[in-house]
Scaffold this motif. Structure first.
Motif, PDB file in Angstrom:
ATOM      1  N   TYR A  17      30.730 -43.882 -57.542  1.00 65.18           N
ATOM      2  CA  TYR A  17      32.118 -43.766 -57.994  1.00 65.18           C
ATOM      3  C   TYR A  17      32.480 -42.310 -58.259  1.00 65.18           C
ATOM      4  O   TYR A  17      33.552 -41.837 -57.875  1.00 65.18           O
ATOM      5  CB  TYR A  17      32.335 -44.612 -59.262  1.00 65.18           C
ATOM      6  N   THR A  18      31.562 -41.585 -58.907  1.00 69.95           N
ATOM      7  CA  THR A  18      31.821 -40.179 -59.258  1.00 69.95           C
ATOM      8  C   THR A  18      31.903 -39.312 -58.013  1.00 69.95           C
ATOM      9  O   THR A  18      32.775 -38.450 -57.898  1.00 69.95           O
ATOM     10  CB  THR A  18      30.724 -39.651 -60.204  1.00 69.95           C
ATOM     11  N   ASP A  19      30.988 -39.533 -57.054  1.00 72.21           N
ATOM     12  CA  ASP A  19      31.030 -38.740 -55.814  1.00 72.21           C
ATOM     13  C   ASP A  19      32.352 -38.962 -55.085  1.00 72.21           C
ATOM     14  O   ASP A  19      32.959 -38.008 -54.590  1.00 72.21           O
ATOM     15  CB  ASP A  19      29.868 -39.114 -54.890  1.00 72.21           C
ATOM     16  N   PRO A  34      18.641 -34.167 -63.957  1.00 67.57           N
ATOM     17  CA  PRO A  34      19.162 -34.140 -65.331  1.00 67.57           C
ATOM     18  C   PRO A  34      20.547 -33.522 -65.499  1.00 67.57           C
ATOM     19  O   PRO A  34      21.216 -33.779 -66.482  1.00 67.57           O
ATOM     20  CB  PRO A  34      18.111 -33.300 -66.077  1.00 67.57           C
ATOM     21  N   ASN A  35      20.998 -32.713 -64.532  1.00 64.34           N
ATOM     22  CA  ASN A  35      22.243 -31.972 -64.757  1.00 64.34           C
ATOM     23  C   ASN A  35      23.489 -32.838 -64.600  1.00 64.34           C
ATOM     24  O   ASN A  35      23.497 -33.832 -63.876  1.00 64.34           O
ATOM     25  CB  ASN A  35      22.327 -30.742 -63.839  1.00 64.34           C
ATOM     26  N   GLU A  36      24.529 -32.415 -65.274  1.00 64.78           N
ATOM     27  CA  GLU A  36      25.824 -33.113 -65.319  1.00 64.78           C
ATOM     28  C   GLU A  36      26.367 -33.432 -63.929  1.00 64.78           C
ATOM     29  O   GLU A  36      26.922 -34.503 -63.694  1.00 64.78           O
ATOM     30  CB  GLU A  36      26.809 -32.209 -66.094  1.00 64.78           C
ATOM     31  N   SER A  37      26.201 -32.484 -62.982  1.00 61.43           N
ATOM     32  CA  SER A  37      26.778 -32.678 -61.643  1.00 61.43           C
ATOM     33  C   SER A  37      26.118 -33.828 -60.882  1.00 61.43           C
ATOM     34  O   SER A  37      26.605 -34.247 -59.840  1.00 61.43           O
ATOM     35  CB  SER A  37      26.670 -31.390 -60.821  1.00 61.43           C
ATOM     36  N   PRO A  70      21.592 -37.800 -66.435  1.00 61.82           N
ATOM     37  CA  PRO A  70      22.587 -37.215 -67.330  1.00 61.82           C
ATOM     38  C   PRO A  70      23.378 -38.293 -68.070  1.00 61.82           C
ATOM     39  O   PRO A  70      23.401 -39.457 -67.651  1.00 61.82           O
ATOM     40  CB  PRO A  70      23.502 -36.432 -66.380  1.00 61.82           C
ATOM     41  N   ASN A  71      24.007 -37.906 -69.163  1.00 60.26           N
ATOM     42  CA  ASN A  71      24.859 -38.842 -69.911  1.00 60.26           C
ATOM     43  C   ASN A  71      26.040 -39.291 -69.050  1.00 60.26           C
ATOM     44  O   ASN A  71      26.473 -38.565 -68.158  1.00 60.26           O
ATOM     45  CB  ASN A  71      25.383 -38.179 -71.195  1.00 60.26           C
ATOM     46  N   GLN A  72      26.544 -40.490 -69.339  1.00 60.87           N
ATOM     47  CA  GLN A  72      27.713 -41.065 -68.636  1.00 60.87           C
ATOM     48  C   GLN A  72      27.504 -41.138 -67.120  1.00 60.87           C
ATOM     49  O   GLN A  72      28.431 -40.929 -66.333  1.00 60.87           O
ATOM     50  CB  GLN A  72      28.981 -40.259 -68.966  1.00 60.87           C
ATOM     51  N   ALA A  73      26.278 -41.427 -66.718  1.00 57.80           N
ATOM     52  CA  ALA A  73      25.964 -41.544 -65.299  1.00 57.80           C
ATOM     53  C   ALA A  73      26.487 -42.864 -64.740  1.00 57.80           C
ATOM     54  O   ALA A  73      26.628 -43.846 -65.466  1.00 57.80           O
ATOM     55  CB  ALA A  73      24.451 -41.453 -65.105  1.00 57.80           C
ATOM     56  N   ASP A  74      26.765 -42.866 -63.431  1.00 61.77           N
ATOM     57  CA  ASP A  74      27.209 -44.100 -62.776  1.00 61.77           C
ATOM     58  C   ASP A  74      26.150 -45.201 -62.890  1.00 61.77           C
ATOM     59  O   ASP A  74      26.490 -46.382 -62.994  1.00 61.77           O
ATOM     60  CB  ASP A  74      27.504 -43.828 -61.290  1.00 61.77           C
ATOM     61  N   PHE A  98      18.739 -43.506 -70.334  1.00 60.03           N
ATOM     62  CA  PHE A  98      18.431 -42.484 -71.341  1.00 60.03           C
ATOM     63  C   PHE A  98      18.626 -41.087 -70.758  1.00 60.03           C
ATOM     64  O   PHE A  98      18.481 -40.886 -69.555  1.00 60.03           O
ATOM     65  CB  PHE A  98      16.963 -42.608 -71.802  1.00 60.03           C
ATOM     66  N   SER A  99      18.915 -40.143 -71.651  1.00 59.73           N
ATOM     67  CA  SER A  99      18.941 -38.741 -71.223  1.00 59.73           C
ATOM     68  C   SER A  99      17.509 -38.204 -71.269  1.00 59.73           C
ATOM     69  O   SER A  99      16.606 -38.866 -71.789  1.00 59.73           O
ATOM     70  CB  SER A  99      19.831 -37.907 -72.154  1.00 59.73           C
ATOM     71  N   TYR A 100      17.320 -36.987 -70.762  1.00 60.75           N
ATOM     72  CA  TYR A 100      15.982 -36.384 -70.740  1.00 60.75           C
ATOM     73  C   TYR A 100      15.593 -35.755 -72.087  1.00 60.75           C
ATOM     74  O   TYR A 100      14.542 -35.138 -72.200  1.00 60.75           O
ATOM     75  CB  TYR A 100      15.890 -35.343 -69.623  1.00 60.75           C
ATOM     76  N   HIS A 101      16.448 -35.943 -73.112  1.00 61.01           N
ATOM     77  CA  HIS A 101      16.150 -35.353 -74.427  1.00 61.01           C
ATOM     78  C   HIS A 101      15.674 -36.396 -75.429  1.00 61.01           C
ATOM     79  O   HIS A 101      15.227 -36.056 -76.522  1.00 61.01           O
ATOM     80  CB  HIS A 101      17.387 -34.637 -74.980  1.00 61.01           C
TER      81      HIS A 101
END
Length: 428
Positions: free
Chosen positions: A212-214, A336-339, A363-367, A381-384
């Motif tokens: 969806y994001t792409d 892990p990155n937002e993009s 990343p957070n809010q991932a599809d 989960f995030s990587y943190h």
């Protein structure tokens, strides 16, 4: 009624293994059900990173195949440095793992082969296909990338045949993919990549994204973009063994695991659980099916996880699906990155079809997180994070111990390959 013809230009085709081959193999399998006749254009002598002969069974019996020779520089690259074999699968060493040879190879790959090392197939293919399309009265083509050089075949054909309907299918993004920034590009090389990508977006009649994001990002960049995710094929799901409890509480990773998607916080969480909980330690197995980066494997084998690892290596697709069934939890990792929040790894759909609990990192809010919430099939989960991961795993472990770990396949029918092919034909 006569079927409409569609030429699918794809680098990956059986006996190629891995996720890249399956998208258009499955579309080709179901397109005739919706009035379309697929014709496959693919290299005669490709250099595949993985081979899976069992995928040949999915190739439609009488499908028309068109092949021409390709020249690729990978053999030269592998002579320079053995680790360059990873390039074929879009991987390479990063950070502290890079030798000077790796750095040089990455610089050459990024700046001399734009957009990628399959670029030498572009001009001969345009020349060959212009004639072939006219002679065979085909007015619809698909280019599937990566390798994104295949989109340049579409661009060249669209220029020569303006009435041609061209669908550019992006299984992964081009300049937005995580490893793009690791290619050590000069400013002029970066500009060239971006100009070519922009030309594809603006000239393709339809751009397909797998997330969806792409799709949203492609629309912002000027593309007429739609999202058709990857999916699962019910005929691949195998026999489900209901009510049988596995001997161990097994967390499995299926596929290729490279350094850029290494969930170090998960390994830390598992390390802690083994230290703190004897019951967990005596029942836990970490299973790998596919190709795990040797440096990640080396690190795990030098930790307290070493006696819990079962590394089965690359298996055929059918065997890999069986190993999903013989697991309690399935692991999926993203960059892990937002993009990268728009990347939906293809295996998640087979994970969903297995009914097993899914443990996802990215990343957070991932599809992927949206899909897991919608299907209630696991947690992202995030990587943190570490403590929340430990809580989630222990909760599932306790359910498994008591025989109450339920399978779940609700709301997944939208991701069946046949339904997705119907979506594709509606767009066509």
């Amino acid at each position: 009624m006569e079927q409409k013809k569609i030429l699918i230009i794809t680098y990956y085709w059986p006996p190629a293994g891995g996720p890249g081959v399956q998208r258009w193999l499955k579309f080709a399998k179901y397109l005739p059900d919706f009035g379309w006749k697929p014709i496959i254009y693919t290299p005669e002598n490709p250099s595949y990173p993985l081979i899976d002969e069992t995928l040949m069974k999915d190739v439609p019996e009488n499908i028309e195949m068109v092949r021409t020779k390709i020249w690729e520089p990978y053999q030269l690259a592998e002579k320079l440095n053995k680790s360059n074999k990873k390039f074929k699968a879009g991987q390479f060493d990063v950070g502290k793992n890079q030798s000077w040879k790796s750095k040089l190879s990455i610089w050459i790959r990024g700046n001399f082969f734009i957009p990628d090392a399959r670029v030498f197939w572009v001009k001969p293919s345009i020349q060959f296909l212009e004639k072939y399309l006219k002679e065979n009265k085909i007015d619809t083509i698909v280019t599937s990338g990566p390798p994104h050089s295949l989109h340049l075949i579409g661009l060249g054909l669209k220029d020569k045949l303006p009435n041609l309907k061209w669908i550019a299918d992006f299984r992964d993004p081009w300049t937005e993919i995580s490893y793009y920034k690791h290619l050590k590009l000069t400013r002029s090389s970066d500009n060239k990549h971006r100009k070519l990508e922009s030309a594809v977006f603006k000239n393709a009649d339809i751009t397909l994204a797998t997330s969806y994001t792409d799709a949203e990002n492609f629309r912002k960049a000027g593309a007429n973009a739609f999202c058709i995710t990857n999916g699962f094929d019910e005929s691949d799901s195998g026999e489900k063994v209901i009510g049988q409890k596995n001997q161990n509480f097994t967390l499995s990773y299926i596929g290729v695991l490279e350094q850029l998607r290494n969930p170090e916080n998960l390994w830390k969480s598992l390390h802690d659980l083994i230290q703190e909980n004897d019951d967990f330690a005596s029942n836990f197995k970490l299973k790998f099916v596919g190709r795990i980066d040797d440096k990640i494997l080396h690190s795990l084998e030098n930790s307290n996880l070493k006696n819990h690892i079962l590394n089965l290596g690359y298996l055929s697709h059918g065997k890999a699906v069986e190993e999903m069934q013989n697991s309690e939890m399935l692991l999926i990792t993203n960059f892990p990155n937002e993009s990268s929040k728009g990347i939906i790894p293809g295996k998640i759909f087979e994970y969903l079809a297995s009914g097993k609990q899914i443990l996802s990192f990215g990343p957070n809010q991932a599809d992927v997180a949206k899909i897991l919430v919608e299907t209630q099939a696991g947690k992202h989960f995030s990587y943190h994070e570490t403590e929340t991961i430990k809580t989630f795993i222990l909760e599932k472990f306790d359910l498994w111990k008591s025989g109450n770990l339920q399978e779940n396949t609700q709301q997944i029918e939208q991701f069946s390959r046949k339904n997705l092919t119907q979506q594709l034909t509606e767009i066509l």
